[in-house]
Design an enzyme around this catalytic site. Structure first.
Site, PDB file in Angstrom:
ATOM      1  N   HIS A   1      93.644  31.811  94.872  1.00 38.48           N
ATOM      2  CA  HIS A   1      94.424  31.583  93.656  1.00 38.48           C
ATOM      3  C   HIS A   1      95.233  32.828  93.359  1.00 38.48           C
ATOM      4  O   HIS A   1      94.984  33.891  93.941  1.00 38.48           O
ATOM      5  CB  HIS A   1      93.477  31.297  92.480  1.00 38.48           C
ATOM      6  CG  HIS A   1      92.616  32.487  92.159  1.00 38.48           C
ATOM      7  ND1 HIS A   1      91.417  32.723  92.797  1.00 38.48           N
ATOM      8  CD2 HIS A   1      92.793  33.516  91.305  1.00 38.48           C
ATOM      9  CE1 HIS A   1      90.899  33.846  92.337  1.00 38.48           C
ATOM     10  NE2 HIS A   1      91.715  34.361  91.430  1.00 38.48           N
TER      11      HIS A   1
ATOM     12  N   HIS B   1     100.425  38.990  93.352  1.00 44.61           N
ATOM     13  CA  HIS B   1      99.533  39.118  94.497  1.00 44.61           C
ATOM     14  C   HIS B   1      98.466  38.043  94.494  1.00 44.61           C
ATOM     15  O   HIS B   1      97.875  37.738  93.462  1.00 44.61           O
ATOM     16  CB  HIS B   1      98.891  40.515  94.547  1.00 44.61           C
ATOM     17  CG  HIS B   1      97.868  40.757  93.504  1.00 44.61           C
ATOM     18  ND1 HIS B   1      98.197  41.020  92.193  1.00 44.61           N
ATOM     19  CD2 HIS B   1      96.520  40.750  93.548  1.00 44.61           C
ATOM     20  CE1 HIS B   1      97.096  41.177  91.494  1.00 44.61           C
ATOM     21  NE2 HIS B   1      96.043  41.008  92.289  1.00 44.61           N
TER      22      HIS B   1
HETATM   23  P1  ATP Z   1      83.480  38.490  92.212  1.00 42.83           P
HETATM   24  O1  ATP Z   1      83.714  39.360  91.015  1.00 42.83           O
HETATM   25  O2  ATP Z   1      82.231  37.686  92.129  1.00 42.83           O
HETATM   26  O3  ATP Z   1      83.657  39.187  93.493  1.00 42.83           O
HETATM   27  P2  ATP Z   1      86.075  37.437  91.610  1.00 42.83           P
HETATM   28  O4  ATP Z   1      86.527  38.828  91.374  1.00 42.83           O
HETATM   29  O5  ATP Z   1      86.934  36.547  92.425  1.00 42.83           O
HETATM   30  O6  ATP Z   1      84.634  37.367  92.224  1.00 42.83           O
HETATM   31  P3  ATP Z   1      86.084  37.296  88.780  1.00 42.83           P
HETATM   32  O7  ATP Z   1      85.562  38.701  88.723  1.00 42.83           O
HETATM   33  O8  ATP Z   1      85.561  36.305  87.796  1.00 42.83           O
HETATM   34  O9  ATP Z   1      85.864  36.687  90.208  1.00 42.83           O
HETATM   35  O10 ATP Z   1      87.644  37.388  88.623  1.00 42.83           O
HETATM   36  C1  ATP Z   1      88.466  36.240  88.527  1.00 42.83           C
HETATM   37  C2  ATP Z   1      89.885  36.627  88.883  1.00 42.83           C
HETATM   38  O11 ATP Z   1      90.348  37.646  87.996  1.00 42.83           O
HETATM   39  C3  ATP Z   1      90.021  37.221  90.286  1.00 42.83           C
HETATM   40  O12 ATP Z   1      91.299  36.869  90.784  1.00 42.83           O
HETATM   41  C4  ATP Z   1      89.928  38.703  90.057  1.00 42.83           C
HETATM   42  O13 ATP Z   1      90.622  39.428  91.059  1.00 42.83           O
HETATM   43  C5  ATP Z   1      90.622  38.841  88.711  1.00 42.83           C
HETATM   44  N1  ATP Z   1      90.058  39.968  87.963  1.00 42.83           N
HETATM   45  C6  ATP Z   1      88.749  40.220  87.761  1.00 42.83           C
HETATM   46  N2  ATP Z   1      88.573  41.319  87.006  1.00 42.83           N
HETATM   47  C7  ATP Z   1      89.797  41.775  86.714  1.00 42.83           C
HETATM   48  C8  ATP Z   1      90.301  42.869  85.956  1.00 42.83           C
HETATM   49  N3  ATP Z   1      89.502  43.733  85.336  1.00 42.83           N
HETATM   50  N4  ATP Z   1      91.633  43.037  85.897  1.00 42.83           N
HETATM   51  C9  ATP Z   1      92.463  42.177  86.499  1.00 42.83           C
HETATM   52  N5  ATP Z   1      92.072  41.120  87.216  1.00 42.83           N
HETATM   53  C10 ATP Z   1      90.764  40.908  87.333  1.00 42.83           C
END
Ligand code: ATP
Ligand code: MG
Length: 178
Positions: free
Chosen positions: A44, A126
């Site tokens: 996504h 990205h």
């Molecule tokens: P995991 O944390 O379990 O590895 P994930 O990062 O895909 O999985 P989430 O942490 O719930 O899942 O994040 C959901 C989306 O938001 C992802 O695309 C992630 O890259 C983005 N994301 C997460 N934290 C941040 C942040 N602090 N700032 C910007 N984008 C974020």
């Protein structure tokens, strides 16, 4: 006492079947970069990360999203990139196309209006393909992924023992007043 339900949420562009399939074409270009690929069904493009959000805040965000009236647009993702610190390899487009910048701007405004703190860094297009990567892919310019975007989504993220699971909880069509 019942706790207020809170969900980990983010706004995203969620690829349809065609784009999701086409995204698989980029995988072979990442061989030798290390790390772990994002599962196909999880790919996504994050527009705005919201974090843990209570019901009232979610309602506020949804109402703010209802008021967004931006037209559909097409992305041409044609660059592979590597960010060293977060260790991610992504497919993107630089500079960020104006309509996508506008959409991310509206969502940042929605966050502010609902008491959340948006990421202060400028938005960069990205779509993460690989995590915990160590190396820049050899090809930077790649055949474009053409992606007609006519909606954006609110997505819930749940971490389970088998990995993260995403669920699209709402969708807003672009060019249509909700
Ligand atoms: P995991 O944390 O379990 O590895 P994930 O990062 O895909 O999985 P989430 O942490 O719930 O899942 O994040 C959901 C989306 O938001 C992802 O695309 C992630 O890259 C983005 N994301 C997460 N934290 C941040 C942040 N602090 N700032 C910007 N984008 C974020
Ligand atoms: Mg995460």
């Amino acid at each position: 006492m019942t706790e207020t339900a809170s969900q980990r949420l983010f706004f995203a562009l969620w690829p349809g079947g065609v784009q999701r399939e086409q995204l698989e074409r980029y995988r072979p270009l990442l061989r030798g970069c290390g790390g772990r690929p994002i599962r196909p069904e999880n790919l996504h493009l994050t527009l705005a990360f919201l974090g843990n959000v209570d019901e009232a805040t979610r309602k506020c965000l949804e109402q703010a999203a209802d008021a967004i009236t931006l037209p559909p647009f097409t992305l041409k993702l044609d660059q592979l990139g590597f960010w060293r610190r977060p260790q991610v390899i992504w497919l993107g487009q630089e500079p960020t196309p104006e309509p996508l910048l506008a959409l991310s701007g509206e969502l940042k405004r929605a966050m502010l209006a609902c008491g959340l703190e948006p990421d202060p860094r400028p938005f960069r297009t990205h779509l993460t393909l690989q995590r915990r990567a160590h190396r820049t892919p050899r090809s930077r310019e790649v055949p474009p992924l053409e992606w007609p975007v006519d909606s954006f989504m609110l997505v819930a993220s749940e971490t389970r023992p088998e990995g993260v699971v995403y669920e699209v909880v709402r969708e807003w069509r672009l060019g249509v007043v909700s």
